[in-house]
Design a protein around this motif. Structure first.
Motif, PDB file in Angstrom:
ATOM      1  N   ALA A 239      43.581  45.184  46.468  1.00 13.61           N
ATOM      2  CA  ALA A 239      42.729  46.096  46.545  1.00 13.61           C
ATOM      3  C   ALA A 239      41.909  46.539  45.159  1.00 13.61           C
ATOM      4  O   ALA A 239      42.703  46.465  44.215  1.00 13.61           O
ATOM      5  N   SER A 240      40.759  46.932  45.183  1.00  9.18           N
ATOM      6  CA  SER A 240      39.916  47.514  43.912  1.00  9.18           C
ATOM      7  C   SER A 240      40.210  46.214  42.739  1.00  9.18           C
ATOM      8  O   SER A 240      40.432  46.535  41.630  1.00  9.18           O
ATOM      9  N   THR A 241      39.753  45.008  43.121  1.00  8.59           N
ATOM     10  CA  THR A 241      39.869  43.831  42.035  1.00  8.59           C
ATOM     11  C   THR A 241      38.503  43.183  42.097  1.00  8.59           C
ATOM     12  O   THR A 241      37.939  42.728  43.157  1.00  8.59           O
ATOM     13  N   MET A 242      37.941  42.806  40.930  1.00 12.66           N
ATOM     14  CA  MET A 242      36.987  41.949  40.682  1.00 12.66           C
ATOM     15  C   MET A 242      37.181  40.913  39.564  1.00 12.66           C
ATOM     16  O   MET A 242      37.786  41.531  38.703  1.00 12.66           O
ATOM     17  N   LEU A 243      36.564  39.801  39.746  1.00 15.57           N
ATOM     18  CA  LEU A 243      36.628  38.954  38.399  1.00 15.57           C
ATOM     19  C   LEU A 243      35.136  38.516  38.423  1.00 15.57           C
ATOM     20  O   LEU A 243      34.523  38.303  39.300  1.00 15.57           O
ATOM     21  N   SER A 298      40.663  45.510  37.663  1.00 11.54           N
ATOM     22  CA  SER A 298      41.740  45.465  38.775  1.00 11.54           C
ATOM     23  C   SER A 298      42.822  46.469  38.440  1.00 11.54           C
ATOM     24  O   SER A 298      43.241  46.725  37.294  1.00 11.54           O
ATOM     25  N   THR A 299      43.033  47.185  39.421  1.00 10.55           N
ATOM     26  CA  THR A 299      44.211  48.137  39.368  1.00 10.55           C
ATOM     27  C   THR A 299      45.511  47.460  39.571  1.00 10.55           C
ATOM     28  O   THR A 299      46.691  47.944  39.439  1.00 10.55           O
ATOM     29  N   TYR A 300      45.294  46.302  39.814  1.00 13.80           N
ATOM     30  CA  TYR A 300      46.660  45.294  39.891  1.00 13.80           C
ATOM     31  C   TYR A 300      47.383  45.028  38.665  1.00 13.80           C
ATOM     32  O   TYR A 300      48.612  44.912  38.709  1.00 13.80           O
TER      33      TYR A 300
END
Length: 301
Positions: A239-243, A298-300
């Motif tokens: 969740a809440s991830t983008m590249l 990303s929060t990852y």
């Protein structure tokens, strides 16, 4: 450890001849990556960086600039999926006659294979992004490798927070701002890779601004941001991830892709057993090429 098979049935009524399978999401991310097949354990990814520098003309040859050639490696890891089903589990089921005749029956066997293949696809969709090779049954995923940032050159958006419909536009703009101009203006246009929840937030935000197309068009919605960057929705991303990256810069390596769509079925009756074994084996790895050409949110991490 043997496969645990739970068969919940009242054995009452007529069997419709169809097994309803649990839902899995697809391995969608593969279509947005550069897939490298026929890798013999390890493949080298060569990277060339050239800082082109002009100079005033002279009569003599006067070279300028620097050329850096570095390497990254796609190193395959062999994985497997295996299960064993005892035919006797179904002696009190609708397919008892098939079991008495020494088989699981065509419908059940095909249903099991279909479910297994869907599960393999879903697991691989997750591993492509967040797998860690130190864990059994996993290989290093792209987000894991990017988070390691081996060359300290990834363009991370600082202080990422959970993305929702109220901030998704601003967060996408931060991602784009973090990407190098050379990537954004390259002949190969980069993609915005995003997790499913970010895409949903993006649709809700568009609908809230009066863009009704996102309300009723469904899968026909053009996945694009401002008409400049196509969007790749990747269910396996956390969740809440983008590249923001070029497809040619993100790799998935394997031996043969069709190995991911094949289940070997072995009836052990020939060895005086009442078991049926299902087995699949495959190779996988991911890697990125030039870290400096990737922007990440990303929060990852």
């Amino acid at each position: 450890m043997a496969t645990t098979t739970t068969n919940t049935t009242l054995y009452s009524g007529r069997f419709a001849g169809e097994y309803i399978k649990a839902a899995f999401y697809a391995n969608d991310s593969l279509q947005y990556l550069s897939v490298r097949e026929n890798i013999e354990y390890r493949q080298v990814v060569k990277r060339i960086a050239d800082n082109v520098v002009f100079a005033n003309s002279t009569c003599a040859f006067a070279p300028t600039g620097t050329i850096d050639i570095t390497e990254r490696y796609i190193t395959l890891k062999k994985l497997q999926f295996q299960q064993e089903v005892c035919k006797n589990t179904f002696l009190n089921d609708y397919i008892a006659r098939d079991v008495q005749n020494g088989s699981l029956g065509v419908d059940l066997t095909e249903g099991l294979i279909s479910t297994m293949l869907a599960g393999i696809a879903q697991n691989n969709e997750n591993l492509i992004w967040t797998g860690e090779a130190t864990n059994a049954g996993e290989y290093d995923g792209l987000l894991y490798l990017i988070g390691q940032d081996a060359e300290s050159d990834i363009n991370f958006v600082s202080s990422p927070v959970t993305i929702d419909s109220t901030n998704v536009f601003a967060k996408i703009q931060l991602l784009i701002a973090a990407a190098p101009l050379g990537v954004k203006k390259a002949s190969e246009k980069p993609l915005i890779y995003m997790s499913s929840d970010v895409w949903e937030s993006y649709m809700y935000a568009n609908a809230a601004t009066g863009n009704g197309w996102y309300t009723y068009a469904g899968p026909e919605v053009q996945r694009s941001f401002m008409g400049l960057y196509n969007i790749a929705v990747c269910p396996g991303m956390p969740a809440s991830t983008m590249l923001l990256a070029q497809q040619s810069n993100l790799y998935f390596g394997t031996n043969l892709l069709n190995e991911w769509n094949a289940i070997q079925v072995v009836d052990m009756g020939q060895f005086a057993e009442d078991n049926v074994r299902f087995s699949a084996k495959f190779f996988a790895a991911t890697q990125y090429g030039v870290g400096a050409d990737i922007a990440a949110y990303s929060t990852y991490f």
